[in-house]
Design an enzyme around this catalytic site. Structure first.
Site: not given
Ligand code: AGP
Length: 594
Positions: A467, A71, A490, A2, A27, A97-98, A474, A471, A589
């Site tokens: 990557e 968040w 396979h 957060c 955040r 935050n945490g 997300e 992208k 982020k």
């Protein structure tokens, strides 16, 4: 994960808090709230973005307040679960935050002592604990409460009858900002740069008492002195500079980011070769640790370092580190993290230090936790990255690894000279990819109609496939998988067909022929193929349904041009699908919880 902020000064706090919170939304942004010292403590919060809250707020008088953008980890996004949280009488407000690991047990205890809880959050135990220990001295009560807490936290506490903010941190970032006739507490620097560029980074275990004209920091009951830092990069850096989204702006900044990051290492004339942690000739292997996109950089780093230094490299997920035994004798560890605050990576660094393994951090944030706990730090010079999707930080991290590996390389000097020369041309090559944007927009329109996509690559471009897929996941919300091209047969072949396009990354290296074969196999199973290939590659033109060309580069650098092209592809696909590109749902982020 957060964002928290606090202000105490001469100016009206409400507009300041809301402005700072809007800078912290990267955040977490599923709910937000503020608490103001006005007639006692007034709290306004809801499961909305900051801008929406701003529209509902009355004009609140008061020059002291705290704020939070969330968040969710414990309790769904809702008005009741939004922060700030209060004690029973509404005299103590906390933003956090945490994660408080032992909150259930503390909550049961406090309820048995007569405290009433209204939310599902872990945080709500904090104001109740402070209330329990409060005897007229807020910082003492906070200190006592924190002794009961197990977990991670950055908190800012406000009390109805005390004109001060009490701040504290453990395993989550927290700074104090020294303003003009007013001071701040905040999760990070960008939040308060509109008001001051003078900051103090708190250490784990620090408790700060902030009034409008004084700052005192204590640790284990004793006053401690913390250095003031002057932030050099300007506020301008975090505005969109005319681009529609931060992500597109940050993608277009990459030629400059490459120059700045490389420039950083050669400016001192002292090649970066003189890194104390690398000075031990007995290094026999390397371990690279990271999460998400930074992990994909670590995987590419494995190819670079193994080729240039000739020593074995393990690239491992920081979140998995520690679940299996590791022999780390004669190993150097490199922790790669844009934010410098990713909890899994921080935990891995701490674990490595426990077993006396030297750690080099590669990070983009000066003063971040990773930079303070690692043995040595290389800073990338990507500037503030606002968009949740990592783009320029990815390329800047790669530049750090190229330079590090070249500085310690054991290869033939002529090859090395060629590579250094080519490295200097990379900004121009990347600009060529950016200039080919239209072609990528076309392919994005094609891709935007699909819900399942595969990315395939081999060798140093296998991680690039991962990557590219990350992208697209997300920012465009398309279920996409990156796969080693040789692995498709396979199992995943079963998923191929006209509804599942495949994006093949084809570099002119020892994987070329095998990639052509894989493309033929994929086409034979009905999947449309889009190829990322070097200019002038006729063989590919005949094979793939569509080709995006990238400029010719040494295979060692192909991940740079290929990744930039895939960033643009993801961006334009997301735009076509109207996705909230800079702030994708359910993401943040900087992931500061495990
Ligand atoms: C990438 O676009 C994501 N934002 C995410 O995977 C990110 O790379 C990961 O959370 C690691 O972050 P860090 O580099 O700040 O440690």
């Amino acid at each position: 994960m957060c964002g928290i902020v606090g202000y105490i000064g001469d100016k009206l706090a409400q507009p300041i808090l809301l402005n700072c919170l809007s800078k912290l939304e990267y955040r977490g942004y599923d709910s937000c709230g503020i608490a103001m010292l006005s007639n006692g403590i007034e709290v306004y919060k809801d499961a909305v973005r900051v801008e929406a809250l701003r529209k509902t707020l009355p004009q609140i008088k008061g020059t002291t307040g705290i704020g939070h953008t969330r968040w969710a980890t414990h309790g769904k996004p809702s008005k009741l679960n939004a922060h700030p949280h209060l004690d029973c009488n509404g005299n103590i407000a906390v933003v956090h935050n945490g994660i408080i690991n032992n909150f259930q047990q503390l909550k049961r205890q406090l309820i048995s002592e007569g405290h009433n809880f209204v939310s599902e959050t872990d945080t709500e135990v904090m104001p109740h604990l402070i209330e329990k220990y409060y005897d007229g001295n807020l910082e003492k009560a906070v200190e006592a409460a924190l002794r009961d807490i197990e977990g991670s936290y950055a908190i800012i506490v406000l009390a109805a009858n005390e004109p001060k903010l009490v701040v504290a941190r453990k395993d989550c970032p927290l700074i104090i900002g020294i303003g003009d006739r007013g001071n701040f507490g905040a999760s990070d620097v960008p939040a308060i740069l509109d008001y001051t560029n003078r900051v103090i980074y708190l250490e784990d275990g620090d408790i700060g008492v902030v009034t409008k004209d004084s700052i005192k920091i204590r640790r284990d009951g004793a006053e401690v002195d913390r250095k003031e830092h002057k932030i050099l990069w300007s506020i301008k850096d975090d505005q969109k500079a005319g681009y529609e989204h931060f992500m597109l702006k940050e993608i277009h900044e990459q030629p400059k980011v490459i120059r700045d990051t490389l420039g950083e290492y050669t400016r001192e004339a002292e090649p970066v070769a003189d890194l104390a942690v690398m000075r031990d000739s007995g290094i026999e292997s390397m371990l690279m640790l990271a999460c998400g996109s930074s992990y994909h950089v670590a995987m590419i780093g494995k190819y670079i370092v193994e080729e240039l230094l000739g020593i074995p490299v393990r690239a491992e997920l920081a979140s998995e580190f520690g679940y299996f035994n590791q022999t780390l004798a004669k190993t150097r560890a490199i922790a790669i993290t844009q934010s410098g605050e990713t909890a899994d990576t921080i935990k891995a660094i701490k674990r490595l230090k426990e077993v006396r393994c030297k750690v080099l951090a590669i990070t983009n944030v000066v003063g971040s936790t990773a930079s303070r706990i690692a043995d040595q730090t290389i800073y990338t010079r990507a500037g503030p990255e606002i968009s949740v999707a990592a783009t320029k930080s990815f390329i800047a991290q790669l530049m750090a690894l190229y330079w590090l590996a070249m500085s310690y390389s054991r290869i033939d000097s002529r090859r090395l000279t060629d590579l250094i020369l080519e490295l200097r041309h990379l900004p121009t090559k990347v600009q060529q990819v950016l200039d080919n944007e239209d072609k990528l927009m076309e392919n994005a329109t094609f891709l935007s109609g699909y819900e399942n996509v595969f990315f395939i690559g081999r060798g140093i471009n296998f991680p690039v496939a991962l990557e590219g897929a990350l992208k697209l996941k997300e920012v465009a919300y398309i279920h996409s998988e990156g796969y080693a091209a040789g692995e498709l047969k396979h199992g995943p072949f079963a998923l191929l067909g006209s509804n599942t396009p495949v994006i093949a990354i084809v570099a002119h290296d020892n994987t070329y022929e095998a990639m052509l074969t894989n493309i033929k196999e994929v086409r034979a199973r009905g999947s449309p193929v889009m190829a990322l290939a070097e200019e002038g590659d006729e063989a590919i033109e005949d094979l793939a349904d569509s080709v995006v060309t990238v400029p010719e580069v040494d295979p060692m650098f192909s991940p740079v041009v290929n990744t930039v092209a895939l960033q643009l592809l993801a961006y334009y696909t997301a735009k076509k699908r109207d996705c909230p590109i800079d702030f994708p749902r359910n993401l943040a982020k900087s992931v500061t919880v495990e």
